[in-house]
Design an enzyme around this catalytic site. Structure first.
Site, PDB file in Angstrom:
ATOM      1  N   GLU A   1       8.746  68.269  33.767  1.00 34.14           N
ATOM      2  CA  GLU A   1       7.772  68.964  34.622  1.00 34.14           C
ATOM      3  C   GLU A   1       8.209  70.334  35.135  1.00 34.14           C
ATOM      4  OE1 GLU A   1       6.867  66.020  37.626  1.00 34.14           O
ATOM      5  OE2 GLU A   1       6.029  64.632  36.171  1.00 34.14           O
TER       6      GLU A   1
ATOM      7  N   GLU B   1       4.400  58.314  29.210  1.00 31.78           N
ATOM      8  CA  GLU B   1       4.081  57.641  30.483  1.00 31.78           C
ATOM      9  C   GLU B   1       2.598  57.329  30.505  1.00 31.78           C
ATOM     10  OE1 GLU B   1       5.585  59.740  33.930  1.00 31.78           O
ATOM     11  OE2 GLU B   1       7.338  60.465  32.867  1.00 31.78           O
TER      12      GLU B   1
HETATM   13  C1  HAH Z   1       5.684  61.182  36.640  1.00 29.62           C
HETATM   14  N1  HAH Z   1       5.176  62.321  37.298  1.00 29.62           N
HETATM   15  C2  HAH Z   1       7.210  61.208  36.572  1.00 29.62           C
HETATM   16  O1  HAH Z   1       7.622  61.814  35.367  1.00 29.62           O
HETATM   17  C3  HAH Z   1       7.813  59.823  36.647  1.00 29.62           C
HETATM   18  O2  HAH Z   1       9.207  59.947  36.724  1.00 29.62           O
HETATM   19  C4  HAH Z   1       7.334  59.076  37.862  1.00 29.62           C
HETATM   20  O3  HAH Z   1       7.920  57.790  37.920  1.00 29.62           O
HETATM   21  C5  HAH Z   1       5.865  59.003  37.841  1.00 29.62           C
HETATM   22  C6  HAH Z   1       5.144  59.978  37.287  1.00 29.62           C
HETATM   23  C7  HAH Z   1       3.757  62.465  37.277  1.00 29.62           C
HETATM   24  C8  HAH Z   1       3.151  63.345  38.299  1.00 29.62           C
HETATM   25  C9  HAH Z   1       3.829  63.861  39.380  1.00 29.62           C
HETATM   26  O4  HAH Z   1       5.132  63.577  39.551  1.00 29.62           O
HETATM   27  C10 HAH Z   1       3.221  64.687  40.321  1.00 29.62           C
HETATM   28  C11 HAH Z   1       1.914  64.993  40.191  1.00 29.62           C
HETATM   29  C12 HAH Z   1       1.211  64.468  39.118  1.00 29.62           C
HETATM   30  C13 HAH Z   1       1.839  63.642  38.207  1.00 29.62           C
END
Ligand code: HAH
Length: 364
Positions: A163, A270
């Site tokens: 990200e 994911e």
């Molecule tokens: C994901 N982010 C992460 O990669 C993962 O490590 C976590 O457990 C869950 C989701 C998705 C995300 C975010 O962190 C913030 C805003 C939107 C989506």
């Protein structure tokens, strides 16, 4: 009135019907013995993210039947695994990695460098002052070397950077602490360190909203520049946090084709299909009702059907598909973006039974 002699005949044909039903029921049962991983054996491994509590009990049985790949949902992230500068918390991550290895499952590593779930010590020195770029990169190197070396031979693919692209397509990189202190370079460095620690590991850049055209183009731009600079990057992780309303088939296909044109592998990392429209983090409201209505169930079946139809079409580029969590009994979406609002985003229900969407995914 039925003549006496016809009775055995009726009983016989009834038993045939019952037999017929029972043969069919047995066929169904046999069908149920096959897991997702078996239906998709010719396509790609199918995985799930798990926590240490999933390696025993009913979840473990479901995992072994359905999945061929695992990811630690949290336990390999920097905060949980490296809570103090000079101490690592290996035990929970080891439990998951050992469960995968002992049962012959693949393991993806998640994640080495991310702006969330970072340990408190990371960006500051003993006096609480922000560290310099050199110190931060040295810390990144030490962390990546330790974690990747420990799971060498167990983790075959790493989400190296997670990200790093901004949500606003008008910007490029996310204005995180990593970026503020390390500059753009932290990304290439992270890949380099990971490659040095395990030259055999496949290295991924992983992000959400990765099939939305604006953010997709920025991810593509980052990946092209890494490839151009000969940085060891082997794939892109499309997070797949979608909903019953998105993505469109066109956006999905366009993104897959665009990333594949770089010669990169694609992992769907994911996957979940929320029953709610996507929105930012917010406080719970009284009007938030968590009801998995027949209409939403239908929309979810259709979305999962489309997603896996497209994934199968691109099996030469898509080399892994991982769900984020195992069943609707527990999903990270139960607390995100709205704390305490139940979601139903996966293929197994709260009793760990296959949902209607499951049968859509395996019928092809
Ligand atoms: C994901 N982010 C992460 O990669 C993962 O490590 C976590 O457990 C869950 C989701 C998705 C995300 C975010 O962190 C913030 C805003 C939107 C989506």
């Amino acid at each position: 009135m039925i003549a006496a002699f016809t009775k055995p005949l009726i009983a016989w044909s009834l038993s045939l019907i019952i037999c017929g039903t029972s043969i069919q029921a047995q066929d169904n049962t046999q069908g149920k013995e096959k897991g997702l991983k078996d239906y998709y054996a010719e396509f790609f491994p199918v995985g799930a993210s798990i926590s240490p509590r999933d390696v025993s009990g009913p979840e473990a049985a479901l995992i072994l039947k359905q999945f061929s790949s695992l990811t630690a949902e949290n336990m390999m992230k920097m905060g949980p695994i490296h809570p103090e500068e000079d101490s690592y918390n290996w035990e929970p991550a080891d439990q998951i990695a050992n469960f995968a290895t002992q049962n012959g499952l693949l393991m993806r590593g998640h994640t080495l460098c991310w702006h969330n779930q970072t340990p408190r010590w990371l960006f500051t020195d003993d006096d609480g002052a922000e560290v310099t770029k050199d110190v931060l990169l040295a810390r990144l190197k030490e962390h990546i070397t330790a974690v990747v070396s420990r799971y060498k031979g167990k983790v075959y693919a790493w989400d190296v950077v997670n990200e790093a692209i901004d949500d606003n397509p008008g910007n490029f990189l996310r204005n995180s602490k990593w970026y503020q202190i390390g500059g753009e370079e932290f990304i290439a460095k992270a890949f380099q360190y990971a490659h040095e620690a395990d030259p055999n590991a496949l290295l991924f850049y992983n992000d959400y909203n990765a099939v939305k055209p604006g953010k997709r183009d920025n991810i593509y731009r980052l990946l092209s520049s890494l490839i151009e600079a000969k940085v060891p990057v082997h794939g892109v992780g499309i997070q797949g946090h979608w909903s019953v309303y998105e993505p469109s088939e066109k956006d999905l296909r366009d993104a897959i084709e665009k990333y594949a044109s770089l010669g990169l592998q694609i992992h769907i990392t994911e996957l979940d299909v929320s029953i709610y429209p996507k929105e930012g983090r917010r406080e719970p409201r009284e009007s938030d009702v968590a009801e998995f209505t027949p209409e939403l169930e239908k929309l979810q079946r259709d979305k999962y059907n489309m997603l896996f139809r497209v994934f199968r079409d691109y099996k030469d580029s898509i080399t892994s598909v991982t769900f984020w969590n195992v069943s609707d009994k527990h999903s990270w979406l139960d607390n995100f973006p709205v704390r305490g609002r139940k979601d139903f985003p996966l293929l197994f229900d709260q009793q760990l039974q296959p949902k209607k969407a499951f049968w859509e995914v395996v019928k092809f």
